[in-house]
Write a protein that holds these residues in place. Structure first.
Motif, PDB file in Angstrom:
ATOM      1  N   MET A  99       0.751  -1.199   0.049  1.00  0.00           N
ATOM      2  CA  MET A  99       0.053  -0.106  -0.170  1.00  0.00           C
ATOM      3  C   MET A  99       0.846   1.113  -0.049  1.00  0.00           C
ATOM      4  SD  MET A  99      -2.718   0.982   2.661  1.00  0.00           S
ATOM      5  CE  MET A  99      -3.687   2.595   2.587  1.00  0.00           C
ATOM      6  N   ASP A 100       0.472   2.202  -0.910  1.00  0.00           N
ATOM      7  CA  ASP A 100       1.244   3.433  -1.055  1.00  0.00           C
ATOM      8  C   ASP A 100       1.166   4.297   0.525  1.00  0.00           C
ATOM      9  OD1 ASP A 100       2.067   2.750  -3.373  1.00  0.00           O
ATOM     10  OD2 ASP A 100       0.465   3.856  -4.409  1.00  0.00           O
ATOM     11  N   GLN A 101       2.291   4.767   0.634  1.00  0.00           N
ATOM     12  CA  GLN A 101       2.252   5.441   2.046  1.00  0.00           C
ATOM     13  C   GLN A 101       2.470   7.126   1.703  1.00  0.00           C
ATOM     14  OE1 GLN A 101       1.699   4.214   4.855  1.00  0.00           O
ATOM     15  NE2 GLN A 101       1.390   2.364   4.027  1.00  0.00           N
ATOM     16  N   GLN A 102       1.931   7.815   2.714  1.00  0.00           N
ATOM     17  CA  GLN A 102       2.169   9.277   2.587  1.00  0.00           C
ATOM     18  C   GLN A 102       3.308   9.615   3.685  1.00  0.00           C
ATOM     19  OE1 GLN A 102      -1.579  11.122   2.317  1.00  0.00           O
ATOM     20  NE2 GLN A 102      -1.227  11.381   0.218  1.00  0.00           N
ATOM     21  N   TYR A 103       4.141  10.548   3.522  1.00  0.00           N
ATOM     22  CA  TYR A 103       5.026  11.002   4.715  1.00  0.00           C
ATOM     23  C   TYR A 103       5.175  12.686   4.712  1.00  0.00           C
ATOM     24  CZ  TYR A 103       6.483   6.190   4.681  1.00  0.00           C
ATOM     25  OH  TYR A 103       6.581   4.875   4.614  1.00  0.00           O
ATOM     26  N   GLY A 104       5.134  13.254   5.550  1.00  0.00           N
ATOM     27  CA  GLY A 104       5.214  14.485   5.974  1.00  0.00           C
ATOM     28  C   GLY A 104       6.761  14.903   6.404  1.00  0.00           C
ATOM     29  N   TYR A 105       7.521  15.808   5.849  1.00  0.00           N
ATOM     30  CA  TYR A 105       8.721  16.196   6.286  1.00  0.00           C
ATOM     31  C   TYR A 105       8.954  17.690   6.842  1.00  0.00           C
ATOM     32  CZ  TYR A 105      13.699  16.993   6.786  1.00  0.00           C
ATOM     33  OH  TYR A 105      14.937  17.316   7.240  1.00  0.00           O
ATOM     34  N   VAL A 106       9.051  17.669   8.055  1.00  0.00           N
ATOM     35  CA  VAL A 106       9.079  19.234   8.564  1.00  0.00           C
ATOM     36  C   VAL A 106      10.554  19.247   9.194  1.00  0.00           C
ATOM     37  CG1 VAL A 106       8.158  20.667  10.602  1.00  0.00           C
ATOM     38  CG2 VAL A 106       6.486  19.302   9.374  1.00  0.00           C
ATOM     39  N   ARG A 107      11.107  20.708   8.692  1.00  0.00           N
ATOM     40  CA  ARG A 107      12.329  20.770   9.273  1.00  0.00           C
ATOM     41  C   ARG A 107      12.503  22.288   9.555  1.00  0.00           C
ATOM     42  NH1 ARG A 107      16.689  23.486   6.883  1.00  0.00           N
ATOM     43  NH2 ARG A 107      15.997  23.264   4.830  1.00  0.00           N
ATOM     44  N   VAL A 108      13.125  22.552  10.874  1.00  0.00           N
ATOM     45  CA  VAL A 108      13.381  23.775  11.241  1.00  0.00           C
ATOM     46  C   VAL A 108      15.036  23.933  11.360  1.00  0.00           C
ATOM     47  CG1 VAL A 108      11.211  24.297  12.421  1.00  0.00           C
ATOM     48  CG2 VAL A 108      12.824  23.174  13.497  1.00  0.00           C
ATOM     49  N   SER A 109      15.794  25.186  11.280  1.00  0.00           N
ATOM     50  CA  SER A 109      16.887  25.321  11.292  1.00  0.00           C
ATOM     51  C   SER A 109      17.556  25.332  12.487  1.00  0.00           C
ATOM     52  CB  SER A 109      17.332  26.441  10.457  1.00  0.00           C
ATOM     53  OG  SER A 109      16.907  27.693  10.854  1.00  0.00           O
ATOM     54  N   THR A 110      16.893  25.769  13.659  1.00  0.00           N
ATOM     55  CA  THR A 110      17.397  25.654  14.942  1.00  0.00           C
ATOM     56  C   THR A 110      16.388  25.326  15.851  1.00  0.00           C
ATOM     57  OG1 THR A 110      16.680  28.070  15.645  1.00  0.00           O
ATOM     58  CG2 THR A 110      18.659  27.830  14.399  1.00  0.00           C
ATOM     59  N   ARG A 111      17.031  24.771  17.116  1.00  0.00           N
ATOM     60  CA  ARG A 111      16.102  24.100  17.994  1.00  0.00           C
ATOM     61  C   ARG A 111      15.230  25.196  18.674  1.00  0.00           C
ATOM     62  NH1 ARG A 111      17.364  19.063  19.084  1.00  0.00           N
ATOM     63  NH2 ARG A 111      19.344  18.225  18.514  1.00  0.00           N
ATOM     64  N   GLU A 112      15.354  26.489  18.452  1.00  0.00           N
ATOM     65  CA  GLU A 112      14.654  27.430  18.969  1.00  0.00           C
ATOM     66  C   GLU A 112      13.501  27.682  17.991  1.00  0.00           C
ATOM     67  OE1 GLU A 112      17.930  27.803  18.776  1.00  0.00           O
ATOM     68  OE2 GLU A 112      18.216  27.240  21.076  1.00  0.00           O
ATOM     69  N   GLY A 129       5.705   4.926  -5.488  1.00  0.00           N
ATOM     70  CA  GLY A 129       4.199   5.080  -5.357  1.00  0.00           C
ATOM     71  C   GLY A 129       4.074   5.671  -3.911  1.00  0.00           C
ATOM     72  N   ASP A 130       4.642   6.072  -3.155  1.00  0.00           N
ATOM     73  CA  ASP A 130       4.761   6.611  -2.026  1.00  0.00           C
ATOM     74  C   ASP A 130       4.902   8.464  -2.362  1.00  0.00           C
ATOM     75  OD1 ASP A 130       4.639   4.438  -0.554  1.00  0.00           O
ATOM     76  OD2 ASP A 130       6.640   4.711   0.362  1.00  0.00           O
ATOM     77  N   THR A 131       4.342   9.138  -1.361  1.00  0.00           N
ATOM     78  CA  THR A 131       4.060  10.682  -1.453  1.00  0.00           C
ATOM     79  C   THR A 131       4.930  11.213  -0.046  1.00  0.00           C
ATOM     80  OG1 THR A 131       2.515  10.344  -2.735  1.00  0.00           O
ATOM     81  CG2 THR A 131       2.719  12.288  -1.788  1.00  0.00           C
ATOM     82  N   LEU A 132       5.946  12.156  -0.921  1.00  0.00           N
ATOM     83  CA  LEU A 132       6.487  13.081   0.442  1.00  0.00           C
ATOM     84  C   LEU A 132       5.979  14.551   0.439  1.00  0.00           C
ATOM     85  CD1 LEU A 132       8.703  13.568   2.455  1.00  0.00           C
ATOM     86  CD2 LEU A 132      10.127  14.449   0.655  1.00  0.00           C
ATOM     87  N   VAL A 133       5.379  14.937   1.173  1.00  0.00           N
ATOM     88  CA  VAL A 133       4.712  16.245   1.738  1.00  0.00           C
ATOM     89  C   VAL A 133       5.763  17.178   2.337  1.00  0.00           C
ATOM     90  CG1 VAL A 133       2.653  17.356   2.166  1.00  0.00           C
ATOM     91  CG2 VAL A 133       2.635  15.102   1.593  1.00  0.00           C
ATOM     92  N   ILE A 134       5.892  18.281   1.765  1.00  0.00           N
ATOM     93  CA  ILE A 134       6.590  19.311   2.231  1.00  0.00           C
ATOM     94  C   ILE A 134       5.872  20.714   2.341  1.00  0.00           C
ATOM     95  CG2 ILE A 134       8.921  18.333   2.083  1.00  0.00           C
ATOM     96  CD1 ILE A 134       9.528  19.940  -0.448  1.00  0.00           C
ATOM     97  N   LYS A 135       6.276  21.653   3.268  1.00  0.00           N
ATOM     98  CA  LYS A 135       5.496  22.664   3.054  1.00  0.00           C
ATOM     99  C   LYS A 135       6.019  23.719   2.321  1.00  0.00           C
ATOM    100  CE  LYS A 135       3.132  26.532   5.724  1.00  0.00           C
ATOM    101  NZ  LYS A 135       3.443  27.586   4.782  1.00  0.00           N
ATOM    102  N   SER A 136       7.260  23.925   1.935  1.00  0.00           N
ATOM    103  CA  SER A 136       7.945  24.787   0.838  1.00  0.00           C
ATOM    104  C   SER A 136       9.077  24.021   0.280  1.00  0.00           C
ATOM    105  CB  SER A 136       8.519  25.983   1.683  1.00  0.00           C
ATOM    106  OG  SER A 136       9.314  25.609   2.752  1.00  0.00           O
TER     107      SER A 136
END
Length: 213
Positions: free
Chosen positions: A1-14, A59-66
């Protein structure tokens, strides 16, 4: 089954990832589907992203905001885009730019539109970098024409330099001893002595070099 993943990244811990998380949840992803990575600006190894890449299947999907979540610059973004869409045969969705959605036709149209938009973004970014470098070069040239100097300010010769330089030329004192009396390094003394002698056309009998006296 195809999966969807979201990737969130921030450049600093703050920095707060809430804005990206809200966008992911509005898209329909659950917290279990979202990978959050916090890192310093200097460290771009992105271990969670690398682990996510290994999980992604055709067949999977990667979702990113920008689009900049994929890399530090557009060369890296293009590399990651090709890795995911061409090698992994997976889809990418960029929430901030609906045209960058390879799901819209795995036939030629959707992928072609996404590639064109990516290439355009890359061209604009590269052109802007070149313009910035050109403007910097032109600004520096204009400033130099006005007599503005760049780099470290030139140090004034300390009092007594000329007398010691003459003694050094005559062989009565070593560069190290002269420099010590002036409170400078002997390399600086030699450089200053050379600047003094060459423009005036003087020809000291000895060659300017590191002395061991």
């Amino acid at each position: 089954m195809d999966q969807q993943y979201g990737y969130v990244r921030v450049s600093t811990r703050e920095q707060n990832e809430e804005r990206q998380m809200i966008a992911m949840q509005r898209f329909g992803l659950t917290e279990k589907q979202i990978v959050v990575e916090k890192q310093s600006g200097k460290d771009f190894e992105r271990p969670k992203y690398q682990r996510l890449l290994k999980k992604i299947k055709p067949g999977d999907t990667l979702v990113i905001k920008s689009i900049d979540r994929l890399g530090r610059n557009y060369e890296e973004i293009l590399e990651q885009w090709r890795l995911i869409t061409k090698q992994k045969q997976a889809d990418i969705i960029v929430l901030d730019m609906p045209l960058l959605d390879t799901r819209q036709g795995r036939d030629l149209t959707g992928v072609l539109i996404s590639d064109i938009v990516l290439q355009l973004l890359s061209y604009v970014a590269q052109t802007e970098r070149e313009f910035i470098r050109q403007r910097q070069a032109e600004g520096i040239e204009a400033a130099r024409a006005k007599g503005i100097r760049f780099g470290r300010p030139r140090l004034d010769r300390p009092q007594g330099f000329e007398a010691l330089r003459i003694q050094w030329v005559q062989g009565n004192i070593s560069s190290r001893k002269a420099a010590a009396q002036l409170g400078i390094s002997y390399q600086t003394f030699l450089r200053w002595a050379k600047e003094k002698t060459e423009p005036d056309g003087e020809s000291p009998e000895k060659v300017l070099k590191e002395e061991i006296m």
